[in-house]
Design an enzyme around this catalytic site. Structure first.
Site, mmCIF file in Angstrom:
data_model
loop_
_atom_site.group_PDB
_atom_site.id
_atom_site.type_symbol
_atom_site.label_atom_id
_atom_site.label_comp_id
_atom_site.label_asym_id
_atom_site.label_seq_id
_atom_site.Cartn_x
_atom_site.Cartn_y
_atom_site.Cartn_z
ATOM 1 N N HIS A 1 38.512 -29.495 20.230
ATOM 2 C CA HIS A 1 39.024 -28.116 19.725
ATOM 3 C C HIS A 1 38.029 -27.146 19.433
ATOM 4 O O HIS A 1 36.856 -27.549 18.858
ATOM 5 C CB HIS A 1 39.885 -28.459 18.207
ATOM 6 C CG HIS A 1 41.288 -28.258 18.439
ATOM 7 N ND1 HIS A 1 41.887 -29.366 18.241
ATOM 8 C CD2 HIS A 1 42.027 -27.221 19.187
ATOM 9 C CE1 HIS A 1 43.138 -29.086 18.379
ATOM 10 N NE2 HIS A 1 43.459 -28.039 18.884
ATOM 11 N N GLU B 1 38.074 -34.577 19.055
ATOM 12 C CA GLU B 1 39.295 -35.127 18.582
ATOM 13 C C GLU B 1 39.260 -36.572 18.631
ATOM 14 O O GLU B 1 38.908 -36.923 19.791
ATOM 15 C CB GLU B 1 40.458 -34.520 19.273
ATOM 16 C CG GLU B 1 40.681 -32.889 18.748
ATOM 17 C CD GLU B 1 41.009 -32.849 17.392
ATOM 18 O OE1 GLU B 1 41.255 -33.547 16.587
ATOM 19 O OE2 GLU B 1 40.826 -31.480 16.958
ATOM 20 N N CYS C 1 48.319 -28.615 21.784
ATOM 21 C CA CYS C 1 47.191 -29.463 22.225
ATOM 22 C C CYS C 1 47.142 -30.625 21.995
ATOM 23 O O CYS C 1 46.929 -31.595 22.669
ATOM 24 C CB CYS C 1 46.009 -28.654 21.203
ATOM 25 S SG CYS C 1 45.588 -27.395 21.606
HETATM 26 N N1 PCA Z 1 45.516 -24.381 20.600
HETATM 27 C C1 PCA Z 1 46.870 -24.626 20.185
HETATM 28 C C2 PCA Z 1 47.431 -24.762 21.292
HETATM 29 C C3 PCA Z 1 46.694 -24.074 22.494
HETATM 30 C C4 PCA Z 1 45.615 -23.849 21.848
HETATM 31 O O1 PCA Z 1 44.411 -23.268 22.490
HETATM 32 C C5 PCA Z 1 46.789 -25.988 19.470
HETATM 33 O O2 PCA Z 1 45.784 -26.369 18.665
HETATM 34 O O3 PCA Z 1 47.759 -27.080 19.481
#
Ligand code: PCA
Length: 209
Positions: free
Chosen positions: A171, A83, A147
């Site tokens: 992610h 990210e 997140c």
């Molecule tokens: N993914 C979510 C919140 C917790 C997770 O593992 C997100 O992408 O915000």
């Protein structure tokens, strides 16, 4: 070198969060500690805007890490996503967090900057993952759910404390083992663990050189 590695608990349709499984696998892997030459702190965060934000802030204040790597799942993606940008935005009007909060376009910090950038060498990490044969891409923002919230709060906390820390959010896709049949191809969980291990290795080499 102090490394803080975090994942998330399960939420919504994600019955088992691969981010939690990856953190647990790496916490049990003492080899990571050796090559990172690090004091290694791991934590599993709640999928709750307020509680997760408070927890990451408290962890950074207590540990004062040199490297902060936060992991979460993005179920719709097929590759590891590095990210780039955290937004000053909580926006989830149709899907509550695990505490039922459904923010509708609220700023995380009313007086904070609109966006902050990860302080990891994303292009280098993408190349290291590609060289290891692990599908990876740079993603321009982390959404506006929990997140992103944690990513933004972590970057602000590092800034506020004046820490020379590298800080980023990754992610991961839902791995093949945790996908429903017919949901399309995906890396295996072991491949995701190897990918995050590769990032830590790369970052600790970069950090100490
Ligand atoms: N993914 C979510 C919140 C917790 C997770 O593992 C997100 O992408 O915000």
């Amino acid at each position: 070198m102090k490394l803080l590695l975090t994942g998330f608990e399960s939420f919504g349709e994600v019955a088992t969060n691969p981010a939690q499984r990856i953190v647990e696998a790496l916490a049990a892997d003492r080899a990571v500690e050796r090559f990172a030459k690090s004091l290694y702190t791991t934590a599993i965060l709640p999928v709750e805007f307020a509680a997760a934000g408070a927890r990451i802030r408290a962890l950074i204040e207590a540990v004062r890490p040199d490297l902060i790597l936060m992991l979460g799942v993005a179920a719709g993606r097929a590759a590891i996503s590095l990210e780039r940008i955290a937004l000053n935005l909580d926006d989830s009007p149709a899907r509550g967090d695990n505490a039922g909060a459904m923010p509708d376009g609220a700023p995380i910090e009313p007086d904070g900057p609109l966006a902050l950038a990860a302080t990891l060498p994303l292009v280098e990490l993408r190349a290291a993952l590609a060289a290891a044969g692990i599908p990876a891409a740079i993603s321009n923002h982390a959404g506006a759910y929990v997140c992103n919230h944690v990513f933004y709060v972590a970057l602000r906390t590092v800034e506020r404390l004046g820490l020379p820390a590298r800080c980023g959010f990754i992610h991961v896709p839902l791995p093949a083992e945790l996908r429903e049949a017919g949901a399309g191809p995906a890396p295996a969980l072991a491949e995701l663990v190897a990918g995050i291990r590769c990032c830590i290795e790369r970052l600790t080499v970069v950090e100490s050189s």
